[in-house]
Write a protein that holds these residues in place. Structure first.
Motif, PDB file in Angstrom:
ATOM      1  N   VAL A   1     -40.017 -20.132 -11.725  1.00 42.60           N
ATOM      2  CA  VAL A   1     -39.932 -19.822 -10.286  1.00 42.60           C
ATOM      3  C   VAL A   1     -39.173 -20.916  -9.557  1.00 42.60           C
ATOM      4  O   VAL A   1     -38.300 -20.664  -8.714  1.00 42.60           O
ATOM      5  N   TRP A   2     -39.485 -22.166  -9.898  1.00 44.58           N
ATOM      6  CA  TRP A   2     -38.825 -23.299  -9.264  1.00 44.58           C
ATOM      7  C   TRP A   2     -37.324 -23.302  -9.570  1.00 44.58           C
ATOM      8  O   TRP A   2     -36.495 -23.511  -8.678  1.00 44.58           O
TER       9      TRP A   2
ATOM     10  N   ASP B   1     -42.464 -28.261  -1.403  1.00 48.27           N
ATOM     11  CA  ASP B   1     -42.217 -26.962  -2.020  1.00 48.27           C
ATOM     12  C   ASP B   1     -40.876 -26.373  -1.587  1.00 48.27           C
ATOM     13  O   ASP B   1     -40.290 -25.564  -2.307  1.00 48.27           O
ATOM     14  N   GLU B   2     -40.398 -26.793  -0.416  1.00 47.72           N
ATOM     15  CA  GLU B   2     -39.066 -26.374   0.038  1.00 47.72           C
ATOM     16  C   GLU B   2     -37.955 -27.219  -0.581  1.00 47.72           C
ATOM     17  O   GLU B   2     -36.771 -26.956  -0.332  1.00 47.72           O
TER      18      GLU B   2
ATOM     19  N   ALA C   1     -35.494 -20.715 -10.353  1.00 44.15           N
ATOM     20  CA  ALA C   1     -34.870 -19.569  -9.687  1.00 44.15           C
ATOM     21  C   ALA C   1     -34.596 -19.855  -8.217  1.00 44.15           C
ATOM     22  O   ALA C   1     -33.699 -19.244  -7.618  1.00 44.15           O
ATOM     23  N   ARG C   2     -35.344 -20.794  -7.654  1.00 41.50           N
ATOM     24  CA  ARG C   2     -35.144 -21.177  -6.249  1.00 41.50           C
ATOM     25  C   ARG C   2     -34.132 -22.309  -6.120  1.00 41.50           C
ATOM     26  O   ARG C   2     -33.941 -22.858  -5.026  1.00 41.50           O
ATOM     27  N   GLY C   3     -33.496 -22.684  -7.231  1.00 36.93           N
ATOM     28  CA  GLY C   3     -32.473 -23.722  -7.181  1.00 36.93           C
ATOM     29  C   GLY C   3     -32.950 -25.091  -7.587  1.00 36.93           C
ATOM     30  O   GLY C   3     -32.174 -26.059  -7.527  1.00 36.93           O
TER      31      GLY C   3
END
Length: 290
Positions: A122-123, A78-79, A125-127
């Motif tokens: 969401v994914w 997830d990171e 937006a987190r790059g």
């Protein structure tokens, strides 16, 4: 090398100790030995991130050594971390498929996170980029005697008596820059472990019972006491000894002092009882206690 204790306990639910887990920083790599219940939370308490872990090595597949496995792999994924290289005895590949395979217990979660538009956004937006792959730890099933060579460190192993024939059980040594770390796993005393420990700068050895404590005869050869572990450390020329895997009753008042006194009767080097979040910097020059 630097050792961080993430879990120094047993299968018993114990507010003081998570189950087994030990983080070893070796050059640019981060090796986690075992991943029992509570280890994941202590990893975060130690200020570390799941995606930092490059290698995960299982000594054996008792639940108190692998209960947080799926949580760790999922969180590192997830990171956006690089897939963790996982080494463990069979059936670690089948266990991993059971968590993360197309029909695994986490399949519904993973489909939601990778296929639903809100989760995809969401994914992104987190790059992250699409399509988003599922977690894919790199699995290598190993047997006693396994050796792993990298550019900076070398891992060797041996079989130790514990839960055979149901489980394959191993101890490990890591050598790097003239230093040697040995993790016993859950081990009865045996010549192979003593040989693996020869000249270790730090021996991390499980301790299931105290001297004078009676157990069933079937358990006795599998559960060395502090004094027995100390004599092994002396014969192996170990520089520093750390006892771990303490059970609830072994943390009662006076028990630590008694255990350390029994060790020091035989072993003159530095000795301690591991506590969660302890940090040990390995260095050379300790009196080996012989």
């Amino acid at each position: 090398m630097k050792l961080t204790v993430l879990g120094s306990g047993s299968p018993e639910a114990h507010v003081r100790r998570a189950s087994s887990g030990y983080l070893l920083d070796v050059g640019q790599d981060v090796i986690l030995f075992d991943c029992g219940g509570g280890v994941f939370d202590n990893l975060l308490r130690a200020g570390r991130r799941p995606s930092e872990i490059t290698h995960l090595v299982f000594s054996h597949l008792h639940s108190d050594h692998m209960m947080d496995y799926a949580r760790l792999v999922h969180a590192a994924w997830d990171e956006g971390g690089t897939p963790i290289r996982v080494f463990g005895p069979p059936p670690i590949a089948r266990i991993t498929e059971g968590f993360f395979g197309a029909d695994g217990v986490l399949a519904h979660d993973l489909r939601a996170r990778t296929e639903l538009l809100p989760s995809q956004e969401v994914w992104k937006a987190r790059g992250g980029t699409l399509p988003r792959p599922w977690p894919s730890p790199v699995i290598t099933e190993i047997n006693p005697g396994f050796v792993l060579e990298t550019d900076n460190w070398r891992l060797t192993s041996c079989e130790v008596p514990h839960a055979q024939p149901v489980l394959s059980c191993m101890a490990f040594a890591v050598e790097h820059a003239g230093l040697k770390f040995v993790y016993s796993g859950d081990a009865g005393l045996c010549p192979d472990l003593e040989a693996l420990s020869e000249g270790a700068d730090l021996l991390l050895h499980w301790c299931y019972r105290l001297d004078g404590e009676t157990v069933h005869p079937a358990m006795e050869p599998l559960t060395p006491t502090p004094a027995q572990i100390a004599r092994t450390a002396v014969r192996a020329g170990v520089a520093r000894l750390v006892l771990t895997h303490f059970r609830i009753h072994m943390d009662a008042p006076g028990c630590h002092e008694s255990a350390l006194e029994m060790v020091k009767t035989h072993f003159t080097g530095p000795v301690s009882i591991a506590e969660d979040l302890d940090i040990y910097a390995l260095s050379q020059g300790f009196d080996p206690g012989v």
